[in-house]
Design an enzyme around this catalytic site. Structure first.
Site, PDB file in Angstrom:
ATOM      1  N   HIS A 105     -20.385 -29.785  72.334  1.00  0.00           N
ATOM      2  CA  HIS A 105     -21.349 -30.638  71.628  1.00  0.00           C
ATOM      3  C   HIS A 105     -20.868 -30.909  70.209  1.00  0.00           C
ATOM      4  CE1 HIS A 105     -25.120 -29.653  74.256  1.00  0.00           C
ATOM      5  NE2 HIS A 105     -24.076 -30.035  74.961  1.00  0.00           N
ATOM      6  N   TYR A 118     -23.912 -23.867  61.363  1.00  0.00           N
ATOM      7  CA  TYR A 118     -24.197 -23.902  62.802  1.00  0.00           C
ATOM      8  C   TYR A 118     -22.923 -23.774  63.635  1.00  0.00           C
ATOM      9  CZ  TYR A 118     -26.856 -25.059  66.997  1.00  0.00           C
ATOM     10  OH  TYR A 118     -27.462 -25.011  68.229  1.00  0.00           O
ATOM     11  N   LYS A 144     -26.896 -17.387  66.616  1.00  0.00           N
ATOM     12  CA  LYS A 144     -25.804 -16.616  66.007  1.00  0.00           C
ATOM     13  C   LYS A 144     -25.520 -15.246  66.642  1.00  0.00           C
ATOM     14  CE  LYS A 144     -24.411 -19.413  62.905  1.00  0.00           C
ATOM     15  NZ  LYS A 144     -23.738 -20.332  63.839  1.00  0.00           N
ATOM     16  N   TYR A 197     -33.919 -29.224  68.290  1.00  0.00           N
ATOM     17  CA  TYR A 197     -34.780 -28.245  67.625  1.00  0.00           C
ATOM     18  C   TYR A 197     -35.971 -29.037  67.095  1.00  0.00           C
ATOM     19  CZ  TYR A 197     -30.964 -24.807  67.657  1.00  0.00           C
ATOM     20  OH  TYR A 197     -29.988 -23.917  68.041  1.00  0.00           O
ATOM     21  N   PRO A 246     -33.301 -16.083  67.299  1.00  0.00           N
ATOM     22  CA  PRO A 246     -32.365 -16.959  68.018  1.00  0.00           C
ATOM     23  C   PRO A 246     -32.256 -18.388  67.470  1.00  0.00           C
ATOM     24  CG  PRO A 246     -34.311 -16.480  69.348  1.00  0.00           C
ATOM     25  CD  PRO A 246     -34.398 -15.606  68.156  1.00  0.00           C
TER      26      PRO A 246
HETATM   27  P1  RFL Z   1     -25.892  -6.581  74.230  1.00  0.00           P
HETATM   28  O1  RFL Z   1     -25.543  -7.863  74.898  1.00  0.00           O
HETATM   29  O2  RFL Z   1     -27.302  -6.210  74.128  1.00  0.00           O
HETATM   30  O3  RFL Z   1     -25.079  -5.458  75.005  1.00  0.00           O
HETATM   31  C1  RFL Z   1     -25.332  -4.080  74.819  1.00  0.00           C
HETATM   32  C2  RFL Z   1     -25.061  -3.381  76.145  1.00  0.00           C
HETATM   33  O4  RFL Z   1     -25.215  -1.970  75.972  1.00  0.00           O
HETATM   34  C3  RFL Z   1     -25.924  -1.460  77.079  1.00  0.00           C
HETATM   35  N1  RFL Z   1     -26.532  -0.187  76.656  1.00  0.00           N
HETATM   36  C4  RFL Z   1     -25.947   1.008  76.871  1.00  0.00           C
HETATM   37  N2  RFL Z   1     -24.796   1.331  77.459  1.00  0.00           N
HETATM   38  C5  RFL Z   1     -24.484   2.662  77.522  1.00  0.00           C
HETATM   39  N3  RFL Z   1     -25.269   3.630  77.003  1.00  0.00           N
HETATM   40  C6  RFL Z   1     -26.430   3.335  76.390  1.00  0.00           C
HETATM   41  N4  RFL Z   1     -27.206   4.304  75.878  1.00  0.00           N
HETATM   42  C7  RFL Z   1     -26.807   1.969  76.287  1.00  0.00           C
HETATM   43  N5  RFL Z   1     -27.869   1.323  75.763  1.00  0.00           N
HETATM   44  C8  RFL Z   1     -27.678   0.018  75.995  1.00  0.00           C
HETATM   45  C9  RFL Z   1     -26.896  -2.559  77.443  1.00  0.00           C
HETATM   46  O5  RFL Z   1     -27.332  -2.444  78.786  1.00  0.00           O
HETATM   47  C10 RFL Z   1     -26.028  -3.796  77.218  1.00  0.00           C
HETATM   48  O6  RFL Z   1     -25.328  -4.184  78.370  1.00  0.00           O
HETATM   49  O7  RFL Z   1     -25.283  -6.494  72.771  1.00  0.00           O
HETATM   50  P2  RFL Z   1     -23.981  -7.178  72.115  1.00  0.00           P
HETATM   51  O8  RFL Z   1     -22.785  -6.974  72.990  1.00  0.00           O
HETATM   52  O9  RFL Z   1     -23.973  -6.734  70.715  1.00  0.00           O
HETATM   53  O10 RFL Z   1     -24.258  -8.754  72.197  1.00  0.00           O
HETATM   54  C11 RFL Z   1     -25.289  -9.328  71.431  1.00  0.00           C
HETATM   55  C12 RFL Z   1     -25.926 -10.510  72.173  1.00  0.00           C
HETATM   56  O11 RFL Z   1     -26.298 -10.093  73.486  1.00  0.00           O
HETATM   57  C13 RFL Z   1     -27.142 -11.072  71.451  1.00  0.00           C
HETATM   58  O12 RFL Z   1     -26.923 -11.114  70.066  1.00  0.00           O
HETATM   59  C14 RFL Z   1     -27.477 -12.507  71.914  1.00  0.00           C
HETATM   60  O13 RFL Z   1     -27.917 -12.534  73.251  1.00  0.00           O
HETATM   61  C15 RFL Z   1     -28.552 -13.115  71.025  1.00  0.00           C
HETATM   62  N6  RFL Z   1     -28.908 -14.482  71.408  1.00  0.00           N
HETATM   63  C16 RFL Z   1     -28.103 -15.559  71.073  1.00  0.00           C
HETATM   64  N7  RFL Z   1     -26.925 -15.363  70.442  1.00  0.00           N
HETATM   65  C17 RFL Z   1     -26.093 -16.406  70.194  1.00  0.00           C
HETATM   66  O14 RFL Z   1     -25.003 -16.210  69.626  1.00  0.00           O
HETATM   67  N8  RFL Z   1     -26.413 -17.712  70.542  1.00  0.00           N
HETATM   68  C18 RFL Z   1     -27.572 -17.997  71.162  1.00  0.00           C
HETATM   69  O15 RFL Z   1     -27.792 -19.161  71.534  1.00  0.00           O
HETATM   70  C19 RFL Z   1     -28.491 -16.904  71.437  1.00  0.00           C
HETATM   71  N9  RFL Z   1     -29.642 -17.149  72.065  1.00  0.00           N
HETATM   72  C20 RFL Z   1     -30.065 -14.731  72.150  1.00  0.00           C
HETATM   73  C21 RFL Z   1     -30.412 -16.088  72.450  1.00  0.00           C
HETATM   74  C22 RFL Z   1     -30.835 -13.714  72.601  1.00  0.00           C
HETATM   75  C23 RFL Z   1     -31.957 -13.978  73.343  1.00  0.00           C
HETATM   76  N10 RFL Z   1     -32.679 -12.864  73.800  1.00  0.00           N
HETATM   77  C24 RFL Z   1     -33.113 -12.724  75.140  1.00  0.00           C
HETATM   78  C25 RFL Z   1     -32.743 -11.711  72.991  1.00  0.00           C
HETATM   79  C26 RFL Z   1     -31.531 -16.380  73.186  1.00  0.00           C
HETATM   80  C27 RFL Z   1     -32.320 -15.326  73.609  1.00  0.00           C
HETATM   81  C28 RFL Z   1     -33.560 -15.692  74.392  1.00  0.00           C
HETATM   82  C1  PHB Z   2     -29.918 -21.307  74.489  1.00  0.00           C
HETATM   83  O1  PHB Z   2     -29.365 -22.273  75.064  1.00  0.00           O
HETATM   84  O2  PHB Z   2     -30.289 -20.302  75.116  1.00  0.00           O
HETATM   85  C2  PHB Z   2     -30.130 -21.347  73.027  1.00  0.00           C
HETATM   86  C3  PHB Z   2     -29.621 -22.410  72.304  1.00  0.00           C
HETATM   87  C4  PHB Z   2     -29.808 -22.454  70.928  1.00  0.00           C
HETATM   88  C5  PHB Z   2     -30.524 -21.463  70.292  1.00  0.00           C
HETATM   89  C6  PHB Z   2     -31.028 -20.384  71.027  1.00  0.00           C
HETATM   90  C7  PHB Z   2     -30.837 -20.328  72.400  1.00  0.00           C
HETATM   91  O3  PHB Z   2     -30.710 -21.525  68.970  1.00  0.00           O
END
Ligand code: RFL
Ligand code: PHB
Length: 388
Positions: free
Chosen positions: A72, A384, A296, A200, A292
């Site tokens: 994008h 961004y 980031k 957004y 979110p």
């Molecule tokens: P994770 O992905 O949470 O992975 C951590 C892993 O550790 C495991 N774990 C354990 N393993 C062993 N022993 C233990 N005691 C443990 N406790 C936990 C867990 O099961 C898991 O597999 O962390 P990591 O690797 O730091 O990655 C971070 C990302 O997952 C997170 O920041 C993003 O998902 C946030 N996020 C977004 N980030 C973006 O860069 N762009 C986005 O568009 C974006 N959108 C989002 C998001 C997060 C969302 N939610 C659901 C929180 C949208 C949403 C809805």
């Molecule tokens: C997504 O596609 O899940 C998404 C995109 C942008 C955001 C957060 C989540 O800021």
């Protein structure tokens, strides 16, 4: 068991670190409490910054990303029933790629397993010992046995609910945090994306976001009260609310389809400093959370382990510890920039329960300024797409 780096958590941070270390000939063992199937289907982030894409491609795990990811070059801000495009690539020379976090996880798991390197799934009772005497041991249970993993260094990549952070003695870490008075209800729908790029949307009814995963799948979000029960949102109510918030003066409508998944995500900002104690290095959501709205979280997780991978490589190859010593400071600069950006986007776009009409007017003025001033638009765009 013995390895060089013990990695706790198989999210983007832990898996990417394991991959980068493998490329440098450094051994590691990844421990994950969930199953492979669970982590490969957990629906989360979807936006990769240019730098994250470059890291995946340059380290040899970007083949499917380059084929299936959706590049994008712009992003839309909608308010007062009008949509305004911020031409990110024109303003910064860089772009974002839409590619699901679970796809990144699948690609990294596949690379690790095909290299014959260990990931232990469904471990339990993970505990860290020996950090105070620089002889780290990770104790855990796996397939009915108690295991002790001795390592030179531990990488705590176990996310917000992990155990690594709490292995640091009290008084060492400082926490900075904010919670927001709302959450996001997110859905995945079998509907072709209604727009080419993300939208957004600020509205009187609250924030909404139009995103996507593939040419057949839409990812949509609505601002809802904190701790909202998903059961309060039958599909019809979700579509009606999305249509109402996203309505435009020209009659444009969102494409609807079957709702495949639904979930509520809390919104918080959190930083824990420093990101290291002795031989324990913390990365990703284990030490910082962003709302979110700035997309980031996954990008920060990948950026942390790029720094950590290089620092560990210099330590093992040349006995240099300067990069390990500066790991936390180096990462925290990017982390705080992303904290500010995510907080700013969140503040500009959501409806806050205590806001009076004056504050809503300020949000609208800010949105109009961002979308009409090239200087302000460039600032949004460079944050961004990710500051190099
Ligand atoms: P994770 O992905 O949470 O992975 C951590 C892993 O550790 C495991 N774990 C354990 N393993 C062993 N022993 C233990 N005691 C443990 N406790 C936990 C867990 O099961 C898991 O597999 O962390 P990591 O690797 O730091 O990655 C971070 C990302 O997952 C997170 O920041 C993003 O998902 C946030 N996020 C977004 N980030 C973006 O860069 N762009 C986005 O568009 C974006 N959108 C989002 C998001 C997060 C969302 N939610 C659901 C929180 C949208 C949403 C809805
Ligand atoms: C997504 O596609 O899940 C998404 C995109 C942008 C955001 C957060 C989540 O800021």
């Amino acid at each position: 068991m013995r390895t060089q780096v013990g990695i706790i958590g198989a999210g983007p941070a832990g898996l990417m670190l394991a991959h980068l270390l493998h490329l440098r000939g450094i051994s590691s063992v990844v421990l994950e409490i969930r199953s492979r199937d669970y982590i490969e289907h957990r629906l989360r982030a979807g936006v990769l910054e240019q730098g994250a894409v470059d890291l995946l491609v340059e380290s040899g795990v970007g083949e499917r990303l380059q084929r299936e990811g959706m590049v994008h070059e712009g992003v839309n801000l909608q308010f007062a029933g009008e949509r305004h495009r911020v031409p990110m690539t024109e303003l910064t020379g860089r772009a974002i790629t839409v590619y699901g976090q679970q796809e990144v996880v699948k690609d990294l798991v596949a690379a690790r397993l095909s290299a014959g390197e260990p990931i232990l799934f469904e471990v339990s009772d993970v505990r860290l010992h020996g950090l105070d005497v620089d002889e780290p041991v990770v104790a855990f249970r796996h397939e009915g046995r108690d295991v002790e993993l001795r390592c030179d260094v531990v990488a705590g990549c176990d996310g917000f609910h992990g155990v690594s952070r709490s292995a640091v003695p009290e008084g060492v870490l400082t926490t900075y945090e904010r919670t927001y008075p709302f959450a996001w209800l997110g859905i995945l729908a079998a509907a072709p994306p209604a727009t080419n790029e993300l939208v957004y949307c600020h509205s009187e009814r609250g924030f909404a976001l139009v995103s996507m995963r593939t040419p057949e799948l839409s990812r949509l979000y609505l601002q809802v009260p904190p701790d909202e029960n998903v059961a309060a949102w039958p599909d019809d109510r979700i579509w009606a609310e999305l249509q109402a918030r996203l309505a435009m003066a020209d009659g444009w409508r969102l494409t609807e389809g079957e709702v495949l998944e639904k979930g509520v995500t809390a919104m918080r900002s959190l930083v824990v400093e420093p990101m290291q104690w002795r031989r324990l290095f913390l990365a990703g959501d284990a030490v910082h959370i962003v709302p979110p709205t700035g997309a980031k979280g996954m990008n920060l997780a990948l950026a942390d382990v790029k720094v950590l991978g290089e620092a560990l490589a210099a330590w093992y190859a040349d006995g240099r510890d300067d990069l390990l010593a500066s790991y936390s400071d180096t990462c925290l600069r990017r982390v705080w920039r992303a904290q500010h950006f995510s907080w700013w986007m969140t503040s500009m776009l959501h409806r806050f329960p205590g806001h009076d009409p004056y504050e809503v007017k300020l949000q609208l003025s800010q949105l109009r300024y961002v979308t009409t001033s090239p200087a302000y638009a460039r600032s949004l765009a460079e944050n961004y797409v990710g500051i190099p």
